[in-house]
Design a protein around this motif. Structure first.
Motif, PDB file in Angstrom:
ATOM      1  N   SER A  44      10.136 -19.020  33.604  1.00  0.00           N
ATOM      2  CA  SER A  44       9.863 -19.606  32.293  1.00  0.00           C
ATOM      3  C   SER A  44      11.021 -19.306  31.339  1.00  0.00           C
ATOM      4  O   SER A  44      11.322 -18.142  31.076  1.00  0.00           O
ATOM      5  N   ILE A  45      11.631 -20.372  30.827  1.00  0.00           N
ATOM      6  CA  ILE A  45      12.746 -20.231  29.892  1.00  0.00           C
ATOM      7  C   ILE A  45      12.276 -20.670  28.512  1.00  0.00           C
ATOM      8  O   ILE A  45      11.958 -21.844  28.310  1.00  0.00           O
ATOM      9  N   PRO A  46      12.214 -19.759  27.531  1.00  0.00           N
ATOM     10  CA  PRO A  46      11.735 -20.136  26.194  1.00  0.00           C
ATOM     11  C   PRO A  46      12.671 -21.146  25.536  1.00  0.00           C
ATOM     12  O   PRO A  46      13.898 -21.006  25.593  1.00  0.00           O
ATOM     13  N   LEU A  47      12.086 -22.153  24.902  1.00  0.00           N
ATOM     14  CA  LEU A  47      12.864 -23.171  24.201  1.00  0.00           C
ATOM     15  C   LEU A  47      12.935 -22.888  22.704  1.00  0.00           C
ATOM     16  O   LEU A  47      13.759 -23.483  22.003  1.00  0.00           O
ATOM     17  N   LEU A  48      12.066 -22.018  22.213  1.00  0.00           N
ATOM     18  CA  LEU A  48      12.016 -21.677  20.792  1.00  0.00           C
ATOM     19  C   LEU A  48      12.113 -20.164  20.626  1.00  0.00           C
ATOM     20  O   LEU A  48      11.895 -19.412  21.583  1.00  0.00           O
ATOM     21  N   SER A  49      12.401 -19.740  19.419  1.00  0.00           N
ATOM     22  CA  SER A  49      12.483 -18.310  19.137  1.00  0.00           C
ATOM     23  C   SER A  49      11.117 -17.655  19.305  1.00  0.00           C
ATOM     24  O   SER A  49      10.087 -18.244  18.988  1.00  0.00           O
ATOM     25  N   GLY A  50      11.121 -16.422  19.805  1.00  0.00           N
ATOM     26  CA  GLY A  50       9.868 -15.685  19.994  1.00  0.00           C
ATOM     27  C   GLY A  50       9.561 -14.723  18.867  1.00  0.00           C
ATOM     28  O   GLY A  50       8.679 -13.867  19.004  1.00  0.00           O
ATOM     29  N   ASN A  51      10.261 -14.837  17.743  1.00  0.00           N
ATOM     30  CA  ASN A  51      10.067 -13.894  16.631  1.00  0.00           C
ATOM     31  C   ASN A  51       8.661 -13.973  16.057  1.00  0.00           C
ATOM     32  O   ASN A  51       8.082 -15.060  15.940  1.00  0.00           O
ATOM     33  N   ASP A  52       8.147 -12.811  15.668  1.00  0.00           N
ATOM     34  CA  ASP A  52       6.853 -12.711  14.977  1.00  0.00           C
ATOM     35  C   ASP A  52       5.749 -13.461  15.717  1.00  0.00           C
ATOM     36  O   ASP A  52       4.990 -14.229  15.128  1.00  0.00           O
ATOM     37  N   GLU A  53       5.696 -13.245  17.028  1.00  0.00           N
ATOM     38  CA  GLU A  53       4.665 -13.862  17.866  1.00  0.00           C
ATOM     39  C   GLU A  53       4.673 -15.382  17.729  1.00  0.00           C
ATOM     40  O   GLU A  53       3.647 -16.032  17.630  1.00  0.00           O
ATOM     41  N   PHE A  54       5.880 -15.946  17.720  1.00  0.00           N
ATOM     42  CA  PHE A  54       6.136 -17.398  17.698  1.00  0.00           C
ATOM     43  C   PHE A  54       5.825 -18.058  16.352  1.00  0.00           C
ATOM     44  O   PHE A  54       5.861 -19.287  16.259  1.00  0.00           O
ATOM     45  N   THR A  55       5.526 -17.309  15.316  1.00  0.00           N
ATOM     46  CA  THR A  55       5.125 -17.920  14.046  1.00  0.00           C
ATOM     47  C   THR A  55       6.300 -18.494  13.253  1.00  0.00           C
ATOM     48  O   THR A  55       6.092 -19.140  12.222  1.00  0.00           O
ATOM     49  N   SER A  56       7.563 -18.278  13.713  1.00  0.00           N
ATOM     50  CA  SER A  56       8.700 -18.866  13.006  1.00  0.00           C
ATOM     51  C   SER A  56       8.796 -20.372  13.255  1.00  0.00           C
ATOM     52  O   SER A  56       9.517 -21.069  12.541  1.00  0.00           O
ATOM     53  N   SER A  57       8.086 -20.873  14.265  1.00  0.00           N
ATOM     54  CA  SER A  57       7.908 -22.319  14.451  1.00  0.00           C
ATOM     55  C   SER A  57       6.488 -22.653  14.020  1.00  0.00           C
ATOM     56  O   SER A  57       5.542 -21.950  14.400  1.00  0.00           O
ATOM     57  N   PHE A  58       6.331 -23.704  13.237  1.00  0.00           N
ATOM     58  CA  PHE A  58       5.005 -23.969  12.672  1.00  0.00           C
ATOM     59  C   PHE A  58       4.878 -25.407  12.182  1.00  0.00           C
ATOM     60  O   PHE A  58       5.870 -26.138  12.080  1.00  0.00           O
ATOM     61  N   TYR A  59       3.646 -25.782  11.883  1.00  0.00           N
ATOM     62  CA  TYR A  59       3.340 -27.051  11.215  1.00  0.00           C
ATOM     63  C   TYR A  59       2.849 -26.736   9.801  1.00  0.00           C
ATOM     64  O   TYR A  59       2.346 -25.639   9.538  1.00  0.00           O
ATOM     65  N   ALA A  60       2.986 -27.715   8.912  1.00  0.00           N
ATOM     66  CA  ALA A  60       2.487 -27.569   7.544  1.00  0.00           C
ATOM     67  C   ALA A  60       1.907 -28.902   7.092  1.00  0.00           C
ATOM     68  O   ALA A  60       2.361 -29.969   7.518  1.00  0.00           O
ATOM     69  N   LEU A  61       0.902 -28.813   6.246  1.00  0.00           N
ATOM     70  CA  LEU A  61       0.222 -30.010   5.738  1.00  0.00           C
ATOM     71  C   LEU A  61       0.253 -29.998   4.217  1.00  0.00           C
ATOM     72  O   LEU A  61      -0.007 -28.965   3.599  1.00  0.00           O
ATOM     73  N   ARG A  62       0.577 -31.137   3.637  1.00  0.00           N
ATOM     74  CA  ARG A  62       0.503 -31.293   2.181  1.00  0.00           C
ATOM     75  C   ARG A  62      -0.612 -32.273   1.866  1.00  0.00           C
ATOM     76  O   ARG A  62      -0.643 -33.398   2.397  1.00  0.00           O
ATOM     77  N   VAL A  63      -1.526 -31.856   1.004  1.00  0.00           N
ATOM     78  CA  VAL A  63      -2.622 -32.717   0.549  1.00  0.00           C
ATOM     79  C   VAL A  63      -2.485 -32.836  -0.965  1.00  0.00           C
ATOM     80  O   VAL A  63      -2.645 -31.844  -1.691  1.00  0.00           O
ATOM     81  N   GLY A  64      -2.181 -34.053  -1.434  1.00  0.00           N
ATOM     82  CA  GLY A  64      -1.875 -34.206  -2.848  1.00  0.00           C
ATOM     83  C   GLY A  64      -0.604 -33.434  -3.155  1.00  0.00           C
ATOM     84  O   GLY A  64       0.461 -33.711  -2.615  1.00  0.00           O
ATOM     85  N   LYS A  65      -0.709 -32.424  -3.999  1.00  0.00           N
ATOM     86  CA  LYS A  65       0.445 -31.596  -4.343  1.00  0.00           C
ATOM     87  C   LYS A  65       0.309 -30.165  -3.827  1.00  0.00           C
ATOM     88  O   LYS A  65       1.100 -29.290  -4.185  1.00  0.00           O
ATOM     89  N   LYS A  66      -0.686 -29.932  -2.963  1.00  0.00           N
ATOM     90  CA  LYS A  66      -0.918 -28.582  -2.441  1.00  0.00           C
ATOM     91  C   LYS A  66      -0.500 -28.504  -0.978  1.00  0.00           C
ATOM     92  O   LYS A  66      -0.838 -29.363  -0.174  1.00  0.00           O
TER      93      LYS A  66
ATOM     94  N   LEU B 169       2.656 -34.488   6.707  1.00  0.00           N
ATOM     95  CA  LEU B 169       2.754 -33.488   7.769  1.00  0.00           C
ATOM     96  C   LEU B 169       4.224 -33.202   8.059  1.00  0.00           C
ATOM     97  O   LEU B 169       5.067 -34.095   7.983  1.00  0.00           O
ATOM     98  N   LYS B 170       4.509 -31.958   8.374  1.00  0.00           N
ATOM     99  CA  LYS B 170       5.857 -31.617   8.834  1.00  0.00           C
ATOM    100  C   LYS B 170       5.762 -30.501   9.870  1.00  0.00           C
ATOM    101  O   LYS B 170       4.752 -29.784   9.952  1.00  0.00           O
ATOM    102  N   THR B 171       6.822 -30.367  10.659  1.00  0.00           N
ATOM    103  CA  THR B 171       6.894 -29.276  11.623  1.00  0.00           C
ATOM    104  C   THR B 171       8.282 -28.664  11.586  1.00  0.00           C
ATOM    105  O   THR B 171       9.269 -29.359  11.317  1.00  0.00           O
ATOM    106  N   VAL B 172       8.351 -27.366  11.828  1.00  0.00           N
ATOM    107  CA  VAL B 172       9.614 -26.638  11.897  1.00  0.00           C
ATOM    108  C   VAL B 172       9.717 -25.998  13.270  1.00  0.00           C
ATOM    109  O   VAL B 172       8.810 -25.263  13.689  1.00  0.00           O
ATOM    110  N   PHE B 173      10.807 -26.299  13.989  1.00  0.00           N
ATOM    111  CA  PHE B 173      11.083 -25.681  15.286  1.00  0.00           C
ATOM    112  C   PHE B 173      12.229 -24.690  15.110  1.00  0.00           C
ATOM    113  O   PHE B 173      13.349 -25.086  14.758  1.00  0.00           O
ATOM    114  N   ASP B 174      11.942 -23.408  15.346  1.00  0.00           N
ATOM    115  CA  ASP B 174      12.977 -22.384  15.280  1.00  0.00           C
ATOM    116  C   ASP B 174      13.687 -22.351  16.630  1.00  0.00           C
ATOM    117  O   ASP B 174      13.341 -21.588  17.530  1.00  0.00           O
TER     118      ASP B 174
END
Length: 421
Positions: A116-138, A207-212
């Protein structure tokens, strides 16, 4: 003497009273004697009432326990498909997905002879890659933050992560292992991100996503695209017909994020920048280009941020964003382009309905030769177009003039088509 005589007299009287009425001042030996002596009949009735009440409570508790047991006694298949806080893995062919249900984090791997070869950083239990949602202005970062419920599950050759924001939204990520071409080994992931409005009013959802990423950070190049072999500086894309994909790779493994073609939901903006910049609360990162992937706290730390356009959703309405990731090992090239060409060949006779070229119809001309999906002639679709146009025009920070022009052109064509019918 008189005082002594009075005391003796009182003692004699008190003794006679005790002899004549012993039961009035009997000392109770236990709790039951108290009830009988003080008010026997009434307290016996109270005891019976309390006993019946206790029996009813016991029966009610027993019933609840039986119902809970029935709910827990599900089949093994149901247990496997339930969302939970467990860590789950799905692997097939050259791809592997790991999801941590307790954190809402994930990791992607390329498999080379079961290595198994990791494609993303393993920092902080993989939390440096994430999704985020904006609803209205929040904005909501989709991890196990306060107010966000998370869970993962495994179904067939898919891994799923659920993020629930009570009374606001529900986001379901589905990572499915697929082949770039029929009959070949699984070497791609199809990612579908579905967003459901569970609120009580219509609102704009983004919606957005960040890949570390980490593969290109040691030797470089950091990234490449269809029209750029090397990208070693921060940059931002708003058009993808020529770039088509982002590749992060080295001699060991590569990942190719497909941005254009097939049934891909074309992003609004894609940013390549330092991980710290892309992790900031700014919804669309401020990337000015010609800058190394460095920050005050990290050096040569590159990441990818994908922002999709915002969508107006009514209560209980849902939208999905689709994209693909192809993987390769041992210096091979990911086969994302091959997959896009195969998909194009399957639909070569179909006309693209999701995009209306701006130059197809001249001012005052006829749109009779332009194909329009019949579903787009409905009142609901036209209203959604109008709502989208209004949402863009009312948000000065998110205005995309090219998208506004495209949406208005599409609306004009639809109205023209309706006039001809």
């Amino acid at each position: 003497m008189k005082v002594v005589k009075k005391c003796v007299l009182l003692t004699v009287v008190f003794s006679l009273v005790l002899l004549l009425c012993p039961c009035m001042y009997a000392v109770p030996t236990n709790a039951s004697d108290v009830f009988i002596v003080s008010d026997g009949q009434n307290n016996v009735s109270d005891s019976k009432a309390k006993l019946k009440k206790a029996e009813r409570a016991a029966n009610k508790a027993k019933k609840k326990a039986e119902e809970a047991e029935k709910k827990n006694n599900v089949s093994s298949g149901d247990k496997e498909t339930a969302f939970s806080s467990k860590t789950i893995e799905v692997s097939d062919g050259k791809v592997k997905i790991l999801m941590k249900g307790a954190l809402g984090s994930f990791q992607l791997y390329a498999l080379d002879n079961e290595k198994s070869i990791p494609l993303l950083s393993g920092n902080d239990e993989f939390t440096s890659s994430f999704y985020a949602l904006r609803v209205g202005k929040k904005d909501f970062k989709l991890t196990n933050n306060i107010g966000v419920l998370v869970g993962a599950r495994k179904i067939e050759n898919c891994a799923q992560m659920m993020y629930s924001i009570p009374k606001v939204a529900c986001v379901l990520l589905t990572y499915e292992c697929i082949s770039s071409y029929p009959g070949e080994q699984k070497d791609m992931l199809k990612i579908t991100a579905s967003v459901l409005n569970v609120g009580k009013k219509a609102d704009t959802f983004s919606l957005k996503t960040v890949f570390d990423t980490c593969l290109g950070e040691q030797k470089g190049p950091h990234f490449s695209t269809a029209d750029s072999k090397e990208i070693n500086k921060e940059m931002q894309f708003q058009k993808f017909d020529s770039a088509k994909w982002i590749i992060s790779g080295n001699d060991t493994a590569s990942m190719q994020i497909l941005l254009y073609g097939a049934d891909i939901t074309v992003p609004n903006v894609v940013s390549l920048a330092n991980k710290d910049l892309l992790s900031m609360p700014t919804w669309i990162p401020n990337v000015y280009g010609a800058k190394n992937f460095d920050s005050v706290v990290s050096y040569n730390n590159s990441s990818v941020c994908i922002n999709w356009a915002d969508v107006m959703l009514s209560p209980e309405e849902e939208v999905s964003f689709v994209y693909y990731i192809a993987v390769a090992t041992a210096g091979e090239i990911p086969q994302g382009e091959k997959f896009i060409e195969w998909q194009a060949s399957l639909h070569s006779d179909e006309k693209e309905a999701s995009y209306v070229p701006e130059q197809k119809v001249k001012a005052g001309g006829s749109s009779s030769q332009i194909y329009i999906d019949p579903e787009k002639l409905s009142r609901e679709y036209i209203q959604s177009l109008i709502d989208r146009i209004n949402a863009l025009e009312n948000n000065s920070q998110m205005v995309d003039r090219s998208e506004l022009m495209m949406l208005n052109a599409e609306l004009d064509l639809i109205l023209e088509k309706l006039r001809q019918m």
